[in-house]
Structures are given as C-alpha cells and as structure tokens.
Design a protein around this motif. Structure first.
Motif, short mmCIF file in Angstrom:
data_model
loop_
_atom_site.label_atom_id
_atom_site.label_comp_id
_atom_site.label_asym_id
_atom_site.label_seq_id
_atom_site.Cartn_x
_atom_site.Cartn_y
_atom_site.Cartn_z
N GLU A 7 0.81 -1.21 0.00
CA GLU A 7 0.00 0.00 0.00
C GLU A 7 0.85 1.26 0.00
N MET A 8 2.14 1.10 0.22
CA MET A 8 3.02 2.24 0.32
C MET A 8 3.49 2.65 -1.08
N SER A 9 3.64 3.95 -1.27
CA SER A 9 4.12 4.48 -2.53
C SER A 9 5.63 4.62 -2.47
N ASP A 10 6.27 4.55 -3.64
CA ASP A 10 7.71 4.77 -3.71
C ASP A 10 8.04 6.25 -3.74
N LYS A 11 7.07 7.08 -4.07
CA LYS A 11 7.29 8.51 -4.17
C LYS A 11 6.64 9.22 -2.99
N TYR A 12 7.36 10.14 -2.40
CA TYR A 12 6.85 10.87 -1.24
C TYR A 12 7.05 12.36 -1.42
N SER A 13 6.20 13.13 -0.78
CA SER A 13 6.31 14.58 -0.71
C SER A 13 6.19 14.98 0.75
N THR A 14 6.59 16.17 1.05
CA THR A 14 6.51 16.68 2.41
C THR A 14 5.36 17.67 2.51
N ILE A 15 4.58 17.54 3.58
CA ILE A 15 3.52 18.52 3.84
C ILE A 15 3.76 19.11 5.23
N ARG A 16 3.26 20.31 5.42
CA ARG A 16 3.38 20.97 6.72
C ARG A 16 2.03 20.93 7.40
N LEU A 17 2.05 20.58 8.68
CA LEU A 17 0.82 20.54 9.48
C LEU A 17 1.02 21.37 10.73
N PRO A 18 -0.06 21.93 11.26
CA PRO A 18 0.04 22.69 12.51
C PRO A 18 0.56 21.80 13.65
N ASP A 19 1.30 22.41 14.57
CA ASP A 19 1.90 21.67 15.68
C ASP A 19 0.88 20.91 16.51
N ASP A 20 -0.31 21.48 16.70
CA ASP A 20 -1.31 20.79 17.52
C ASP A 20 -1.76 19.48 16.87
N ILE A 21 -1.83 19.47 15.55
CA ILE A 21 -2.20 18.22 14.86
C ILE A 21 -1.07 17.20 14.97
N ILE A 22 0.15 17.65 14.81
CA ILE A 22 1.30 16.75 14.94
C ILE A 22 1.33 16.15 16.34
N GLU A 23 1.09 16.95 17.35
CA GLU A 23 1.08 16.45 18.73
C GLU A 23 0.01 15.39 18.94
N LYS A 24 -1.17 15.61 18.40
CA LYS A 24 -2.25 14.62 18.53
C LYS A 24 -1.89 13.34 17.79
N LEU A 25 -1.32 13.48 16.60
CA LEU A 25 -0.91 12.30 15.84
C LEU A 25 0.17 11.52 16.59
N GLU A 26 1.13 12.23 17.18
CA GLU A 26 2.19 11.57 17.94
C GLU A 26 1.62 10.82 19.13
N GLN A 27 0.69 11.42 19.84
CA GLN A 27 0.09 10.76 20.99
C GLN A 27 -0.64 9.49 20.56
N ARG A 28 -1.40 9.61 19.50
CA ARG A 28 -2.15 8.44 19.02
C ARG A 28 -1.23 7.37 18.46
N ALA A 29 -0.20 7.79 17.72
CA ALA A 29 0.73 6.83 17.12
C ALA A 29 1.49 6.06 18.20
N ASP A 30 1.81 6.72 19.31
CA ASP A 30 2.51 6.06 20.41
C ASP A 30 1.70 4.91 21.00
N ALA A 31 0.39 4.97 20.87
CA ALA A 31 -0.48 3.94 21.43
C ALA A 31 -0.75 2.82 20.43
#
Length: 80
Positions: A7-31
């Motif tokens: 399901e993973m692509s060989d091509k990637y791009s970078t996107i910028r997200l607000p810090d609060d979203i990154i923090e929520k994603l990190e918390q959820r990903a850790d679990a």
C-alpha cells in the motif's frame, strides 16, 4: 499494525501541518504498533480518503460482503 509495503508508494512529498495536529498524531501513534509517525499518518489519511471516496469504499464493502457470504456458504451456514 505496521507498514504494509503493497500500500506504500515509492514517491513521497513533504507537507506541513500545525503543531497541535502533529502532537495529537504523535500521541495516538505512540499507542499503536506502527513503526513510525509517518506510517501512522499515512494509514489515517488513506482511511479517511477511502471513506470520502464512495466508489472505492462501496466496491471494498461489496467485495468484503461477497467474501464473507462465500465463506459462510463454504462452512454450511448459508444455502447455496
């Protein structure tokens, strides 16, 4: 849940997200059992996009229903 290479692509791009979203994603990903924040974020985005795209979602649901019905028939729970 870990990365699924098919399901993973060989091509990637970078996107910028607000810090609060990154923090929520990190918390959820850790679990979870995901290998990285990126893998978890990709999974979440693919899941949301699949729900928003009725054609892909409908086809997937129908295929899953058919597979379940076929399995139940093979086990004798449904008449052929």
């Amino acid at each position: 849940m870990s990365e699924k290479p098919n399901e993973m692509s060989d091509k990637y791009s970078t996107i910028r997200l607000p810090d609060d979203i990154i923090e929520k994603l990190e918390q959820r990903a850790d679990a979870t059992d995901f290998d990285s924040l990126e893998a978890y974020t990709e999974y979440i985005l693919r899941a949301v996009l699949a729900e928003l795209d009725p054609i892909d979602h409908t086809e997937t649901v129908e295929a899953n229903q058919e597979a379940v019905q076929n399995r139940l028939k093979s086990l004798g729970y449904l008449d052929e």
